[in-house]
Enzyme design. Structure first.
Site, mmCIF file in Angstrom:
data_model
loop_
_atom_site.group_PDB
_atom_site.id
_atom_site.type_symbol
_atom_site.label_atom_id
_atom_site.label_comp_id
_atom_site.label_asym_id
_atom_site.label_seq_id
_atom_site.Cartn_x
_atom_site.Cartn_y
_atom_site.Cartn_z
ATOM 1 N N SER A 146 35.132 38.882 45.619
ATOM 2 C CA SER A 146 36.190 38.600 44.633
ATOM 3 C C SER A 146 36.320 37.130 44.257
ATOM 4 O O SER A 146 37.056 36.808 43.325
ATOM 5 C CB SER A 146 37.538 39.084 45.150
ATOM 6 O OG SER A 146 37.592 40.478 45.082
ATOM 7 N N LYS B 211 35.770 36.389 40.696
ATOM 8 C CA LYS B 211 36.799 36.685 39.691
ATOM 9 C C LYS B 211 37.318 35.396 39.041
ATOM 10 O O LYS B 211 37.741 35.401 37.880
ATOM 11 C CB LYS B 211 37.950 37.483 40.327
ATOM 12 C CG LYS B 211 37.505 38.906 40.757
ATOM 13 C CD LYS B 211 38.608 39.684 41.475
ATOM 14 C CE LYS B 211 38.312 41.162 41.622
ATOM 15 N NZ LYS B 211 37.813 41.689 42.815
ATOM 16 N N TYR C 237 45.841 37.877 46.963
ATOM 17 C CA TYR C 237 46.456 39.213 46.912
ATOM 18 C C TYR C 237 47.888 39.183 47.419
ATOM 19 O O TYR C 237 48.631 38.264 47.109
ATOM 20 C CB TYR C 237 45.596 40.236 47.687
ATOM 21 C CG TYR C 237 44.142 39.993 47.472
ATOM 22 C CD1 TYR C 237 43.596 40.192 46.207
ATOM 23 C CD2 TYR C 237 43.337 39.504 48.474
ATOM 24 C CE1 TYR C 237 42.268 39.928 45.968
ATOM 25 C CE2 TYR C 237 42.004 39.245 48.245
ATOM 26 C CZ TYR C 237 41.478 39.450 46.994
ATOM 27 O OH TYR C 237 40.176 39.177 46.759
ATOM 28 N N TYR D 118 30.672 44.721 36.856
ATOM 29 C CA TYR D 118 31.638 44.312 37.883
ATOM 30 C C TYR D 118 30.991 44.335 39.279
ATOM 31 O O TYR D 118 31.145 43.401 40.066
ATOM 32 C CB TYR D 118 32.876 45.221 37.812
ATOM 33 C CG TYR D 118 33.860 44.957 38.918
ATOM 34 C CD1 TYR D 118 34.706 43.854 38.876
ATOM 35 C CD2 TYR D 118 33.923 45.796 40.031
ATOM 36 C CE1 TYR D 118 35.595 43.594 39.910
ATOM 37 C CE2 TYR D 118 34.815 45.547 41.064
ATOM 38 C CZ TYR D 118 35.643 44.445 41.000
ATOM 39 O OH TYR D 118 36.515 44.190 42.035
ATOM 40 N N VAL E 64 36.262 39.612 50.020
ATOM 41 C CA VAL E 64 36.137 40.388 51.257
ATOM 42 C C VAL E 64 34.823 40.122 52.002
ATOM 43 O O VAL E 64 34.625 40.640 53.090
ATOM 44 C CB VAL E 64 36.321 41.907 51.037
ATOM 45 C CG1 VAL E 64 37.732 42.236 50.600
ATOM 46 C CG2 VAL E 64 35.301 42.455 50.060
HETATM 47 O O1 DON Z 1 36.054 45.757 44.090
HETATM 48 C C1 DON Z 1 35.811 45.665 45.277
HETATM 49 O O2 DON Z 1 36.258 46.452 46.075
HETATM 50 C C2 DON Z 1 34.962 44.526 45.799
HETATM 51 N N1 DON Z 1 33.692 44.511 45.276
HETATM 52 C C3 DON Z 1 35.646 43.198 45.609
HETATM 53 C C4 DON Z 1 36.533 43.078 46.715
HETATM 54 C C5 DON Z 1 37.104 41.781 46.932
HETATM 55 O O3 DON Z 1 36.539 40.827 47.407
HETATM 56 C C6 DON Z 1 38.522 41.824 46.620
HETATM 57 N N2 DON Z 1 39.160 41.293 47.616
HETATM 58 N N3 DON Z 1 39.162 40.605 48.476
#
Ligand code: DON
Length: 298
Positions: A58, A61, A234, A183, A252
């Site tokens: 993420s 983003k 978050y 994405y 993550v």
């Molecule tokens: O969309 C997802 O679940 C992951 N590819 C991105 C997750 C992420 O890093 C969001 N949070 N920490």
């Protein structure tokens, strides 16, 4: 100072859980720790595993948002908000109450809208993003991890649900399978702490890219930093502001980037996550960094 921070947080390295909901992420060694600082001119200082590539997830983003705003301007804000969600990053629950407009660009629903916008603007959102990250990091080897992208796709029901639900409100313009692919590819980009600290520098340089050209007006750089502070971690953004006091964005994969506007950027990586999905040792290291240096926005 970086060595001191590493020693101070050593008891927390390995704490928490490695992300398991994407199988390709679950095999990372939880005992890794790296940290890098990039100054405004691109000099990088690092400690530990700062040259070890990891899954950015993420964190990308932030860069997708910057490109979508740079190329498409403020119209994006009609489709995504700028308020903390107070919910997990993959939550569906607010979308129905709020008519398919995600709370902010850093939860998954908001990031899907941003990627959708970037896809409309460029025709190839994930490649555009990868090229930008290569240029800003100065590392032509920054690349996608096809195994992670495939694993995300295989376990992407939640993201597909978010995209379809927003499409039912008219808030997705592109075909959903292609949008999800972009994405997932975006999330799979691998970089190390030095790459990420360098690539984030435009936010510390008030919108100026590594080559000195302007990506964003100062206003937009300020605003992205503000959204990182309020929404970048978050439903733990309040705790992150309390402990660290910097604009930051986590993923993550265990990485976190943070910005000291006008001074430097920091990237820390350690894969053990807290229940909100933020790196345990990473937050502890940034907490030590701002406490030891006084380099917080507060
Ligand atoms: O969309 C997802 O679940 C992951 N590819 C991105 C997750 C992420 O890093 C969001 N949070 N920490």
């Amino acid at each position: 100072m970086l060595r001191r921070i590493e020693a101070d947080v050593r008891p927390q390295i390995g704490a928490g859980q490695v992300a398991a909901y994407i199988p390709a992420l679950s095999c990372v060694d939880p005992n890794r720790f790296g940290m890098a600082i990039a100054d405004l001119d691109g000099k990088v200082y690092g400690v530990g595993d700062w040259r070890q590539p990891f899954s950015t997830q993420s964190i990308t983003k932030v860069f997708a948002l910057a490109l979508a705003l740079a190329q498409g301007g403020d119209d994006l804000w009609e489709r995504v908000g700028r308020e903390p969600s107070g919910n997990p990053f993959n939550s569906l629950v607010q979308l129905e109450y709020e008519n398919g407009i995600p709370r902010n660009p850093f939860i998954n629903a908001g990031a899907l809208v941003v990627t959708d916008r970037l896809q409309t603007l460029t025709g190839d959102a994930s490649s555009e993003l990868l090229e930008f990250l290569r240029q800003e990091s100065g590392n032509p080897d920054v690349t996608f991890d096809p195994e992670v992208a495939a694993s995300e796709s295989d376990h992407g029901d939640r993201n597909a649900a978010l995209a379809h639900f927003m499409a039912s409100y008219g808030n997705i313009a592109n075909p959903i399978p292609a949008l999800l692919d972009h994405y997932f590819w975006q999330c799979s980009i691998e970089m190390n702490c030095a790459d990420l600290a360098l690539a984030t520098r435009f936010l510390a340089r008030h919108g100026l890219r590594a080559d000195g050209t302007r990506l964003l007006p100062r206003r937009l750089a300020k605003q992205i930093n503000a959204v990182m502070l309020t929404c970048g971690t978050y439903d733990a953004a309040g705790e992150f502001a309390y402990r660290v006091g910097l604009p930051g964005k986590s993923g993550v994969g265990g990485g976190i980037v943070a910005v000291v506007p006008g001074v430097c950027t920091v990237c820390v990586w350690s894969p053990g996550l807290d229940p909100q999905g933020n790196s345990v040792a990473g937050i502890a290291a940034l907490d030590r960094f701002t406490t030891l240096t006084g380099l917080s926005v507060f």
